[in-house]
Design an enzyme around this catalytic site. Sequence first.
Site, PDB file in Angstrom:
ATOM      1  N   LYS A   1     -10.896   1.355  26.144  1.00  0.00           N
ATOM      2  CA  LYS A   1     -10.613   0.309  27.142  1.00  0.00           C
ATOM      3  C   LYS A   1     -11.509   0.497  28.380  1.00  0.00           C
ATOM      4  CE  LYS A   1      -8.522  -2.421  30.105  1.00  0.00           C
ATOM      5  NZ  LYS A   1      -8.234  -3.799  30.187  1.00  0.00           N
TER       6      LYS A   1
ATOM      7  N   THR B   1      -3.667   0.665  31.504  1.00  0.00           N
ATOM      8  CA  THR B   1      -5.042   1.174  31.567  1.00  0.00           C
ATOM      9  C   THR B   1      -5.013   2.421  32.440  1.00  0.00           C
ATOM     10  OG1 THR B   1      -5.950  -1.046  31.366  1.00  0.00           O
ATOM     11  CG2 THR B   1      -7.421   0.649  32.240  1.00  0.00           C
TER      12      THR B   1
HETATM   13  N1  LIG Z   1      -3.387  -8.215  35.048  1.00  0.00           N
HETATM   14  C1  LIG Z   1      -4.282  -8.279  34.068  1.00  0.00           C
HETATM   15  O1  LIG Z   1      -4.916  -9.316  33.839  1.00  0.00           O
HETATM   16  C2  LIG Z   1      -4.512  -7.078  33.173  1.00  0.00           C
HETATM   17  C3  LIG Z   1      -5.284  -7.242  32.015  1.00  0.00           C
HETATM   18  C4  LIG Z   1      -5.463  -6.142  31.164  1.00  0.00           C
HETATM   19  C5  LIG Z   1      -4.915  -4.920  31.501  1.00  0.00           C
HETATM   20  N2  LIG Z   1      -4.201  -4.787  32.659  1.00  0.00           N
HETATM   21  C6  LIG Z   1      -3.631  -3.463  32.964  1.00  0.00           C
HETATM   22  O2  LIG Z   1      -2.220  -3.567  32.872  1.00  0.00           O
HETATM   23  C7  LIG Z   1      -1.597  -2.614  33.751  1.00  0.00           C
HETATM   24  C8  LIG Z   1      -0.552  -3.348  34.585  1.00  0.00           C
HETATM   25  O3  LIG Z   1      -1.208  -4.375  35.289  1.00  0.00           O
HETATM   26  P1  LIG Z   1      -0.403  -5.577  35.974  1.00  0.00           P
HETATM   27  O4  LIG Z   1      -1.430  -6.637  36.241  1.00  0.00           O
HETATM   28  O5  LIG Z   1       0.806  -5.914  35.194  1.00  0.00           O
HETATM   29  O6  LIG Z   1      -0.004  -4.887  37.365  1.00  0.00           O
HETATM   30  P2  LIG Z   1       1.255  -5.186  38.314  1.00  0.00           P
HETATM   31  O7  LIG Z   1       1.660  -6.602  38.240  1.00  0.00           O
HETATM   32  O8  LIG Z   1       0.871  -4.636  39.641  1.00  0.00           O
HETATM   33  O9  LIG Z   1       2.429  -4.295  37.679  1.00  0.00           O
HETATM   34  C9  LIG Z   1       2.386  -2.912  37.767  1.00  0.00           C
HETATM   35  C10 LIG Z   1       3.681  -2.340  37.272  1.00  0.00           C
HETATM   36  O10 LIG Z   1       3.646  -0.915  37.450  1.00  0.00           O
HETATM   37  C11 LIG Z   1       4.798  -0.532  38.214  1.00  0.00           C
HETATM   38  N3  LIG Z   1       4.493   0.653  39.021  1.00  0.00           N
HETATM   39  C12 LIG Z   1       3.398   0.879  39.772  1.00  0.00           C
HETATM   40  N4  LIG Z   1       3.490   2.069  40.385  1.00  0.00           N
HETATM   41  C13 LIG Z   1       4.682   2.607  40.018  1.00  0.00           C
HETATM   42  C14 LIG Z   1       5.348   3.824  40.332  1.00  0.00           C
HETATM   43  N5  LIG Z   1       4.797   4.750  41.141  1.00  0.00           N
HETATM   44  N6  LIG Z   1       6.563   4.036  39.781  1.00  0.00           N
HETATM   45  C15 LIG Z   1       7.126   3.121  38.959  1.00  0.00           C
HETATM   46  N7  LIG Z   1       6.553   1.952  38.623  1.00  0.00           N
HETATM   47  C16 LIG Z   1       5.330   1.694  39.146  1.00  0.00           C
HETATM   48  C17 LIG Z   1       5.107  -1.740  39.061  1.00  0.00           C
HETATM   49  O11 LIG Z   1       6.427  -1.680  39.569  1.00  0.00           O
HETATM   50  P3  LIG Z   1       6.826  -2.559  40.865  1.00  0.00           P
HETATM   51  O12 LIG Z   1       7.064  -3.952  40.338  1.00  0.00           O
HETATM   52  O13 LIG Z   1       8.024  -1.909  41.402  1.00  0.00           O
HETATM   53  O14 LIG Z   1       5.650  -2.506  41.797  1.00  0.00           O
HETATM   54  C18 LIG Z   1       4.904  -2.848  38.028  1.00  0.00           C
HETATM   55  O15 LIG Z   1       5.987  -2.934  37.145  1.00  0.00           O
HETATM   56  C19 LIG Z   1      -2.727  -1.983  34.569  1.00  0.00           C
HETATM   57  O16 LIG Z   1      -3.049  -0.731  34.014  1.00  0.00           O
HETATM   58  C20 LIG Z   1      -3.877  -2.985  34.391  1.00  0.00           C
HETATM   59  O17 LIG Z   1      -5.144  -2.372  34.518  1.00  0.00           O
HETATM   60  C21 LIG Z   1      -3.974  -5.842  33.502  1.00  0.00           C
END
Ligand SMILES: NC(=O)c1ccc[n+]([C@@H]2O[C@H](COP(=O)([O-])OP(=O)(O)OC[C@H]3O[C@@H](n4cnc5c(N)ncnc54)[C@H](OP(=O)(O)O)[C@@H]3O)[C@@H](O)[C@H]2O)c1
Length: 276
Positions: free
Chosen positions: A171, A96
């Site tokens: 989205k 997102t």
């Molecule tokens: N969680 C939900 O229920 C949900 C639902 C719908 C959509 N989303 C969307 O899905 C996306 C991911 O969400 P998530 O819940 O999976 O978040 P998350 O668990 O915090 O994972 C984020 C990912 O991004 C990586 N990342 C962040 N900053 C970075 C950087 N500067 N360089 C390289 N890698 C980086 C993290 O790596 P590290 O592991 O090294 O930190 C991790 O792999 C977001 O855009 C969110 O809005 C989430």
Amino acid sequence: MATLGFVGLGTMGSRMAQRLLDAGHSVVGYNRTREKAKPLVDRGMRLADSPRAVSTAAEVVFSMVTDPEALRAVADGADGLVAGLRPGAVYVDMSTVSPSATREVGAAVEARGAAMLDAPVSGSIATLEQGKLAIMVGGDPGVLERVRPYLAAIGPTITYVGPLGLAVTMKIAINLSLGVQMLAFSEAVLLAEKGGVPRERAVEALLKSVAGLTVLREGPPSVRGRLLRRGERGRDRAVAFQRGRGAAAPGPSRRDRSAWGRSSGRRESRSRAVGR
Ligand SMILES: NC(=O)c1ccc[n+]([C@@H]2O[C@H](COP(=O)([O-])OP(=O)(O)OC[C@H]3O[C@@H](n4cnc5c(N)ncnc54)[C@H](OP(=O)(O)O)[C@@H]3O)[C@@H](O)[C@H]2O)c1
């Protein structure tokens, strides 16, 4: 079978990569924090040393990262995934993020002779694990057909929205809608509570009524807990409100947002958080 790449193996990305492995695909992945990828490596994923190494090895590359800054961090630069894309490859970003960041990366992808789709998702960890995730797609519809089987392995509902950047626009619009609905929900809880109904009982009654929200009914208990404590995540709302301002669709007023904060249990106004 094609080799698929996956960059960003966090909460959502790791489960998406797992679904691709479960569907029998060969997956090469990368995560900034390497140790988080270990469970997937144990289940057959090949771990790469950089986003570029992923795209060098794969015909179709997916990413699922936090926000526009994270997208640029994995896409740009000498070790970024764009640098490794082969001509004819497809890059699907499922994060997102903002439409402008998506289009900037899309232009760089196109310059390499590859194609980009934006494919953000609507759902939660639970819906992803249950195989019920809804995916919206922007970009060339012909390219979508090439990767449809892989997307379908991640989630069954695929809605084509339009050119690149429009799926993340959609989205963000959905997030705005969710925020407004949560505001209305919180207002109803507040009214009931002020009239003497215990908050938990008011939430239960609302969830069982026609005004019950799917996200609260079917989402994880933590979402309901958040509503009881302080409402839905501030970050997504902030993106939605900022995007709304840019699109001349400003969303709830500052006064409405403050009321939302109060009704969902916060002592101080939420306006500072959503204006970030
Ligand atoms: N969680 C939900 O229920 C949900 C639902 C719908 C959509 N989303 C969307 O899905 C996306 C991911 O969400 P998530 O819940 O999976 O978040 P998350 O668990 O915090 O994972 C984020 C990912 O991004 C990586 N990342 C962040 N900053 C970075 C950087 N500067 N360089 C390289 N890698 C980086 C993290 O790596 P590290 O592991 O090294 O930190 C991790 O792999 C977001 O855009 C969110 O809005 C989430």
